[in-house]
Scaffold this motif. Structure first.
Motif, mmCIF file in Angstrom:
data_model
loop_
_atom_site.group_PDB
_atom_site.id
_atom_site.type_symbol
_atom_site.label_atom_id
_atom_site.label_comp_id
_atom_site.label_asym_id
_atom_site.label_seq_id
_atom_site.Cartn_x
_atom_site.Cartn_y
_atom_site.Cartn_z
ATOM 1 N N ASN A 179 -9.727 -26.080 -42.196
ATOM 2 C CA ASN A 179 -8.680 -25.661 -41.264
ATOM 3 C C ASN A 179 -8.399 -24.168 -41.248
ATOM 4 O O ASN A 179 -8.025 -23.618 -40.217
ATOM 5 C CB ASN A 179 -7.382 -26.414 -41.576
ATOM 6 C CG ASN A 179 -7.541 -27.919 -41.466
ATOM 7 O OD1 ASN A 179 -8.150 -28.411 -40.536
ATOM 8 N ND2 ASN A 179 -7.005 -28.663 -42.428
ATOM 9 N N SER A 180 -8.533 -23.484 -42.383
ATOM 10 C CA SER A 180 -8.239 -22.043 -42.452
ATOM 11 C C SER A 180 -9.225 -21.342 -43.385
ATOM 12 O O SER A 180 -8.833 -20.759 -44.411
ATOM 13 C CB SER A 180 -6.804 -21.821 -42.960
ATOM 14 O OG SER A 180 -5.862 -22.505 -42.182
ATOM 15 N N PRO A 181 -10.520 -21.389 -43.064
ATOM 16 C CA PRO A 181 -11.526 -20.849 -43.984
ATOM 17 C C PRO A 181 -11.351 -19.364 -44.279
ATOM 18 O O PRO A 181 -11.803 -18.879 -45.323
ATOM 19 C CB PRO A 181 -12.850 -21.127 -43.272
ATOM 20 C CG PRO A 181 -12.491 -21.307 -41.833
ATOM 21 C CD PRO A 181 -11.119 -21.905 -41.831
ATOM 22 N N GLN A 182 -10.677 -18.635 -43.377
ATOM 23 C CA GLN A 182 -10.487 -17.196 -43.583
ATOM 24 C C GLN A 182 -9.603 -16.895 -44.791
ATOM 25 O O GLN A 182 -9.600 -15.772 -45.309
ATOM 26 C CB GLN A 182 -9.890 -16.553 -42.321
ATOM 27 C CG GLN A 182 -8.446 -16.889 -42.022
ATOM 28 C CD GLN A 182 -8.234 -18.245 -41.368
ATOM 29 O OE1 GLN A 182 -9.186 -19.002 -41.145
ATOM 30 N NE2 GLN A 182 -6.985 -18.543 -41.038
ATOM 31 N N LYS A 183 -8.854 -17.881 -45.268
ATOM 32 C CA LYS A 183 -7.986 -17.680 -46.434
ATOM 33 C C LYS A 183 -8.764 -17.713 -47.749
ATOM 34 O O LYS A 183 -8.254 -17.288 -48.791
ATOM 35 C CB LYS A 183 -6.884 -18.746 -46.465
ATOM 36 C CG LYS A 183 -5.888 -18.626 -45.315
ATOM 37 C CD LYS A 183 -4.793 -19.680 -45.424
ATOM 38 C CE LYS A 183 -3.793 -19.534 -44.293
ATOM 39 N NZ LYS A 183 -2.716 -20.564 -44.379
ATOM 40 N N LEU A 184 -9.985 -18.226 -47.708
ATOM 41 C CA LEU A 184 -10.777 -18.368 -48.925
ATOM 42 C C LEU A 184 -11.605 -17.111 -49.190
ATOM 43 O O LEU A 184 -12.019 -16.416 -48.261
ATOM 44 C CB LEU A 184 -11.698 -19.585 -48.817
ATOM 45 C CG LEU A 184 -10.988 -20.939 -48.695
ATOM 46 C CD1 LEU A 184 -11.997 -22.044 -48.439
ATOM 47 C CD2 LEU A 184 -10.167 -21.254 -49.936
ATOM 48 N N MET A 185 -11.853 -16.862 -50.452
ATOM 49 C CA MET A 185 -12.621 -15.689 -50.860
ATOM 50 C C MET A 185 -14.114 -15.915 -50.601
ATOM 51 O O MET A 185 -14.617 -17.029 -50.755
ATOM 52 C CB MET A 185 -12.387 -15.428 -52.350
ATOM 53 C CG MET A 185 -13.029 -14.168 -52.887
ATOM 54 S SD MET A 185 -12.642 -13.955 -54.648
ATOM 55 C CE MET A 185 -13.534 -12.441 -54.990
ATOM 56 N N THR A 186 -14.801 -14.863 -50.216
ATOM 57 C CA THR A 186 -16.247 -14.923 -50.034
ATOM 58 C C THR A 186 -16.891 -13.780 -50.811
ATOM 59 O O THR A 186 -16.230 -12.816 -51.199
ATOM 60 C CB THR A 186 -16.634 -14.805 -48.550
ATOM 61 O OG1 THR A 186 -16.096 -13.580 -48.025
ATOM 62 C CG2 THR A 186 -16.083 -15.972 -47.733
ATOM 63 N N GLY A 187 -18.176 -13.905 -51.050
ATOM 64 C CA GLY A 187 -18.890 -12.841 -51.740
ATOM 65 C C GLY A 187 -19.967 -13.388 -52.644
ATOM 66 O O GLY A 187 -20.043 -14.604 -52.889
ATOM 67 N N ALA A 188 -20.786 -12.498 -53.170
ATOM 68 C CA ALA A 188 -21.920 -12.892 -54.005
ATOM 69 C C ALA A 188 -21.470 -13.522 -55.318
ATOM 70 O O ALA A 188 -22.220 -14.282 -55.936
ATOM 71 C CB ALA A 188 -22.796 -11.673 -54.288
#
Length: 302
Positions: free
Chosen positions: A181-190
């Motif tokens: 529902n709100s994937p932009q709230k999760l952290m991303t990165g290597a």
């Protein structure tokens, strides 16, 4: 807790009023205790939410459902795989009218259980005496008998998070929901594996590997080379270099030392300091402790 609520009062711009119990009043008694705060003369219904539950809380849909049936009370129910562990809500599938409650049925009568989310008309308070009372066992069965109790099936996930291992499961379900529902709230990165939620004020060092199913709170410091998985790191925690934490809960303002290893549902209370190279295998440590030697088997450290 009062300080925490005051913080959210400011953050959300709302007024939060607390009604305190000085003796345990069950699940219905506190409503009678708070009657003057719940009834404003408008006749509007009010929500009652169990605080040890995590779900998606579709409250607007519940208001629409409550208006549509015209009954006295609405409850949310959730489907479970093993209903024999719970009190089952037997209901009419078309109308949602609750017919009866069956406690831990030995034969199959349904697979829906009380999810701990209610919308009640003010007149429900007239049914509750100012004494320790169970809303599930004393109040709802009477309303159901009068055919004025209706149930709505909760969409999405649900989990009772009152125990540490269930809290970690609830965290996984919540992060899965954020992913949808709100994937932009999760952290991303290597350095991220799976679903990871990190407060903007947290600091994360080089060479860490974080995830899956990790939540890191405000003002945390995660030093270089740390490994985190299936855990919650609460406000103000410092995890020092090369520590490894899995399947655990680290309480507010605690410290996990260099090369420490924390696993198997370890729970550190507030302001606990685990020294360098210490191992905790399922230790539950009460607040304000310094742990200098390893906890080799699950135990409570007082």
């Amino acid at each position: 807790m009062l300080g925490f609520l005051k913080e959210f009062e400011i953050k959300l711009g709302i007024k939060i009023v607390c009604s305190r119990e000085y003796e345990p009043m069950g699940t219905a008694g506190p409503l009678a205790l708070a009657r003057d705060k719940l009834v404003d003369g408008s006749g509007s219904p009010f929500f009652v939410l169990n605080s040890d539950v995590i779900s998606e809380y579709p409250l607007n849909k519940m208001i629409e459902f409550h208006k549509s049936h015209g009954g006295e009370a609405s409850i949310m129910v959730t489907k479970v795989d093993e209903p024999s562990k719970y009190g089952v809500v037997v209901m009419d599938e078309e109308s949602g009218q609750v017919q009866r409650f069956v406690e831990k049925p030995q034969v199959f009568v349904g697979n829906k259980i009380n999810a701990g989310i209610y919308l009640l008309n003010p007149e429900v308070l007239d049914r509750i005496e100012l004494r320790p009372t169970s809303i599930e066992k004393e109040v709802f069965p009477k309303i159901a008998h009068e055919k004025r109790l209706f149930a709505m099936v909760l969409p999405g996930f649900w989990m009772d998070v009152g125990q540490p291992k269930d809290y970690i499961t609830g965290l996984r379900l919540y992060l899965d929901s954020l992913r949808k529902n709100s994937p932009q709230k999760l952290m991303t990165g290597a350095n991220v594996v799976g679903n990871v939620l990190v407060d903007d004020s947290a600091q994360i060092g080089d060479g860490c590997l974080i995830g899956p199913d990790v939540c890191i709170g405000p003002n945390c410091v995660i030093e270089a080379g740390v490994r985190l998985s299936r855990c919650t790191i609460m406000r103000g925690v410092r995890v020092k270099k090369h520590a490894c934490i899995s399947g655990s809960i680290i309480g507010w303002h605690s410290t996990v030392g260099q090369w420490a290893r924390v696993e198997n549902m370890t729970v550190l209370g507030e302001d606990v300091h685990l020294c360098d190279e210490v191992y905790s295998n399922g230790g539950v440590v009460l607040p304000h402790k310094e742990i200098k030697s390893s906890i080799l088997k699950p135990e409570i450290v007082m």
